[in-house]
Structure formats: C-alpha cells, structure tokens
Design a protein around this motif. Structure first.
Motif, PDB file in Angstrom:
ATOM      1  N   ILE A 428       0.473  -1.347   0.121  1.00  0.00           N
ATOM      2  CA  ILE A 428       0.115  -0.474  -0.155  1.00  0.00           C
ATOM      3  C   ILE A 428       0.961   1.278   0.269  1.00  0.00           C
ATOM      4  O   ILE A 428       0.317   2.010  -0.417  1.00  0.00           O
ATOM      5  N   LEU A 429       1.624   1.572   1.059  1.00  0.00           N
ATOM      6  CA  LEU A 429       2.867   2.308   0.884  1.00  0.00           C
ATOM      7  C   LEU A 429       3.594   2.831  -0.509  1.00  0.00           C
ATOM      8  O   LEU A 429       3.461   4.171  -1.122  1.00  0.00           O
ATOM      9  N   ARG A 430       3.787   1.765  -1.407  1.00  0.00           N
ATOM     10  CA  ARG A 430       3.706   2.034  -3.093  1.00  0.00           C
ATOM     11  C   ARG A 430       3.282   2.740  -3.727  1.00  0.00           C
ATOM     12  O   ARG A 430       2.741   3.073  -4.444  1.00  0.00           O
ATOM     13  N   GLU A 431       1.657   1.965  -3.606  1.00  0.00           N
ATOM     14  CA  GLU A 431       0.707   2.210  -4.340  1.00  0.00           C
ATOM     15  C   GLU A 431       0.161   4.089  -4.115  1.00  0.00           C
ATOM     16  O   GLU A 431       0.328   4.293  -4.873  1.00  0.00           O
ATOM     17  N   ASN A 432       0.399   4.335  -2.921  1.00  0.00           N
ATOM     18  CA  ASN A 432       0.390   5.703  -2.664  1.00  0.00           C
ATOM     19  C   ASN A 432       1.205   6.691  -2.855  1.00  0.00           C
ATOM     20  O   ASN A 432       1.093   7.726  -3.316  1.00  0.00           O
ATOM     21  N   ILE A 433       2.640   6.149  -3.858  1.00  0.00           N
ATOM     22  CA  ILE A 433       3.488   7.345  -4.402  1.00  0.00           C
ATOM     23  C   ILE A 433       2.460   9.152  -4.364  1.00  0.00           C
ATOM     24  O   ILE A 433       2.476   9.847  -3.983  1.00  0.00           O
ATOM     25  N   PRO A 434       2.531   7.908  -5.425  1.00  0.00           N
ATOM     26  CA  PRO A 434       1.475   9.798  -6.119  1.00  0.00           C
ATOM     27  C   PRO A 434       0.508  10.515  -5.340  1.00  0.00           C
ATOM     28  O   PRO A 434       0.690  12.179  -5.521  1.00  0.00           O
TER      29      PRO A 434
END
Ligand SMILES: Cc1ncc(COP(=O)(O)O)c(C=O)c1O
Length: 439
Positions: A428-434
C-alpha cells in the motif's frame, strides 16, 4: 433491518464526521488478533482496537475471570466499601511500580485518569495553602483525552478549536521528536530545552503540574523521543518542585517494550495515569497512581482537603478482576518477550519500508512501528481516510493518523499474520506514492 441500518438510525459514533463517514462495519466476534465481520470477513486488528487490546481478543483467561467475578460481586459503591479485586489490583500495580508511587485512585477511562491527576496536582497545592499555581504545562502536540482538563493540556493537538474559550490555562513546551538514523536530534533537543527554560523562568512559579506522554506521543502521530530528552525535561520541572504527571494511558502495559514506559525513561513521576491496556482491553477502567507525598497533602480532619472526585463505577469489580487476569498473563504468556519479537520483526521490515520513496522518519518502540508519508505528521492530511479505506479493503484494521502510518498489534499476533501485515502495508505504501510524493 440490518445491524448497520439499525445503527444508522440512532447511534452517534466517536471522533467521526457523521456527515461524510461511510457506514460502520458490523462486527460479530473476535479472537486473538482477528476481528470477524457479519459477512465472515476476517480483519487483522493492527490498532489493538484503539490501543486497548494487549493479549488478544476474547482471551479465555480474562473472560473466565470476568464471568467468575460477575457471579460473585458485580459492583458496589466504592465510598465506604472495598472488595478483593480492587485491593489486590492496587497491590499488584504498586508492586510493579517504583516507590513512592503507592496510592491508587480508580476511575473509568483514560480521560478521567488524566482529569483526576490534574485535579490532584492542583488541589495538592491548595491544600498546602499555595493559591497562585493555576497553570499546567504539557508538551506541544500532546493528547490526553477529551474532558475539559484533558483538552486544556492537549489543546495544541489541534482537536479542540471550538472549546478554546472555555479551557484551563496551560503552556506547551516543544517535544523533540526523533526517529531511526536521526543525525540532528541533539540540536533539536537543545532548542526544545532552551524554550522550556524560558517558559519555566517566566511561569515556573505559577505551574501546578507538568503532564507528558512518556517516550511516545500517540495521537500526535506516534512521535517518539529519546529517554535522555524526557529525563532532562523532567529534571528541570522537578527541580522547581512542580509535580510530574506521566500519562501512560497508551504506553502502559507493555506497549513500549517494558511494562511501563517510565522504566525506560528512568523517571519516577509524582502521578501516573493508567487505563486502556489495564484490563487487557476488556472493560473501561483507569487508575491514577499518586506518590505518598501527594496523597498525604489530602489528609485532614474535615472534608475541605479531601479529594472530592468519584464516579459511580469507581473500581468496578469486573474491571478489576479483568485487570488482575491480564497482569497475570504477562507472566504466564511472557508478553514482554512476545513484544520484543514484534519489535525485532518491525525493525527488519522498516529497512525495506523506509526505502520506499516519500517515506520519512521511520521509528520503532516496543510493539509500535510508525513512519510518515512525505514529511511532518499532519492528522488532517487527506491521506488518512484514503489509506484507512485501502487497508480495510485488504482486511487490515490500520487507522493512520493523517499521513502517519503505524502498526500496533496485540502482543499475541502470530508471526505469519505480522508478516502478512508487513507485506500488505509495504504494497500500500508503494501504491500511494502519487498521493504523497509531491507533498
Ligand atoms: C495518552 C492518552 N491519554 C488519554 C487518552 C484518553 O483515553 P480515553 O479515550 O480512554 O478517555 C488517550 C486516548 O487515546 C491517550 O492516548
């Protein structure tokens, strides 16, 4: 009518904007670190249900102790009466605490534990004829509960704007937060202590007490400080004869790796507030533990110096029985060792999590692991609700404090469940980068 529909007709939920919040999820049972929804979904409780659960949900030892107590003495007025669960719990708590913390005053929740502590500190001066100590000191960002005294010392948390005009007078001193591989902590601490010195020079003679969450500020965004900093602050405050109050409502009962955070801080406060994990997460109960010196200032021959504070359910026997059973589990289940395992697993995971672009201030204490997304912690960040919903989709109960993501599981969480929590959180941390990389 469904459970959710019934709820939506008449229930008002805490810390919730009822105008926009999605309907609450219907929970039907719980076991260990897992919660089970009406539709059978299993959700991993990584918030320990608002930081109360210690040994896991529905632990049979606590459930059995409660049932036995419920068949023996469910409640009795605590003015003029006592009972075994309350007396034995006071003995157990004071045995686990350093001297001179040896007088237990019971109440119902974290806010009332704090309210009682503030009133004790204040009245203790009055009882000694000192009338001009009308201010309290607390850390910036500190959160101590939602009753009026607690809001006053926690007003810099930013939750209480509508009440600003009716709060007690308080001063707030900087909290020097730190994190892993933080190279500038000593400068930050020196600056914070300089501000404290200024406040103490100006207002020290009017301070009735200083209250702090030791080592980690929970609601402020799991902000952690070094024991050295806390010791330096408390030494300055104590040197002026101002009582130190530790609010261990969240940090108590193993959360920081020791039974109480004060052990690692190396500070013995004059008053200690306990609640949340006190009953292992089963029932609302709180204890405000005072030093014998504070207690003695309330002794007299008439009611004028007595502590005129009490609640209908003070020292409820069911709560006390649950608390005794929970304390016993620390021995029989080696709870602090379990927490040490969680800490080590969190530290290993943080190596990977901290490398995700935008992740800042990785930190660990006991069973708590936390990080910020994109800079300073901000409770009101729009990221909070987005992340919370995403975690729920993945069957994890994680309640980010704005852009601060933290995990705080019960000590019983199985290693494979913690590994899954780590893997999903990383995803999830990676998904929310934008959403946060540009902050
Ligand atoms: C440090 C601290 N003090 C006090 C409280 C208030 O406790 P309660 O919610 O039981 O009133 C909380 C609750 O989160 C807390 O974290």
């Amino acid at each position: 009518m469904s459970l959710t529909e019934l709820d939506q007709r008449h229930v008002w939920h805490p810390f919730t904007q009822e105008g926009t919040a999605p309907p609450p999820l219907p929970m039907v049972r719980a076991k260990g670190a897992s919660l089970f929804l009406e539709d059978g979904r299993e959700i991993l409780d990584l918030a320990s249900s608002w930081w109360v659960n210690v040994h896991g949900h529905c632990h049979p030892a606590i459930a059995d102790a409660l049932a036995a107590q419920a068949h023996t003495l469910e409640h009795v007025i605590f003015a003029g009466f006592t009972h075994a669960p309350a007396a034995r719990l006071a003995e157990a708590l004071t045995s686990a605490l350093p001297r001179p913390l040896d007088r237990v005053f019971y109440s119902d929740n974290g806010s009332t534990a704090v309210e009682a502590a503030l009133k004790m500190a204040f009245q203790s001066w009055r009882n000694r004829g000192v009338l001009d100590r009308t201010l309290f000191l607390s850390f910036e960002g500190g959160y101590h509960g939602d009753t009026f005294g607690a809001m006053s010392v926690g007003r810099s948390s930013g939750f209480y704007a509508p009440f600003e005009d009716v709060l007690l007078k308080a001063r707030h001193t900087p909290f020097a937060e730190t994190w892993l591989n933080d190279g500038e902590v000593e400068d930050r601490e020196a600056a914070a202590l300089a501000t404290l010195d200024f406040i103490l020079d100006r207002d020290g003679a009017h301070l009735a007490g200083f209250i702090a969450e030791p080592l980690v500020q929970g609601a402020a965004g799991m902000r952690m400080c070094r024991p050295e900093f806390l010791r330096a602050v408390c030494a300055r405050v104590s040197a002026l004869g101002i009582p130190v109050i530790f609010d261990e409502v969240m940090t108590g009962f193993g959360r920081t790796g020791t039974l109480f955070a004060l052990e690692q801080a190396g500070v013995v406060p004059d008053i200690l507030c306990l609640s949340k994990g006190l009953t292992g997460g089963f029932l609302p109960l709180a204890a405000t533990v005072a030093s014998s010196a504070i207690y003695e200032t309330f002794l007299g021959q008439d009611f004028s110096t007595a502590f005129a504070h009490g609640h209908s359910y003070t020292a409820n026997p069911l709560g006390c029985a649950a608390a005794l059973a929970s304390l016993a589990l620390f021995e029989s289940e080696r709870t602090l060792e379990r927490i040490a395992h969680i800490r080590r697993a969190n530290l290993r995971w943080l190596d990977e999590a901290a490398a995700v672009p935008g992740v800042t201030k990785p930190r660990v204490l006991g069973s708590i692991v936390a990080l910020n997304l994109g800079g300073e912690g901000d409770y009101h960040s729009a990221l909070g609700p987005v992340l919370k919903a995403r975690f729920l989709e993945m069957n994890l109960l994680v309640r980010p404090l704005g852009n601060v993501v933290y995990l705080m599981p019960p000590a019983c969480i199985p290693p494979e469940a913690l590994a899954r929590a780590h893997a999903v959180t990383l995803q999830i941390l990676r998904e929310n980068i934008p959403l946060y990389a540009h902050r």
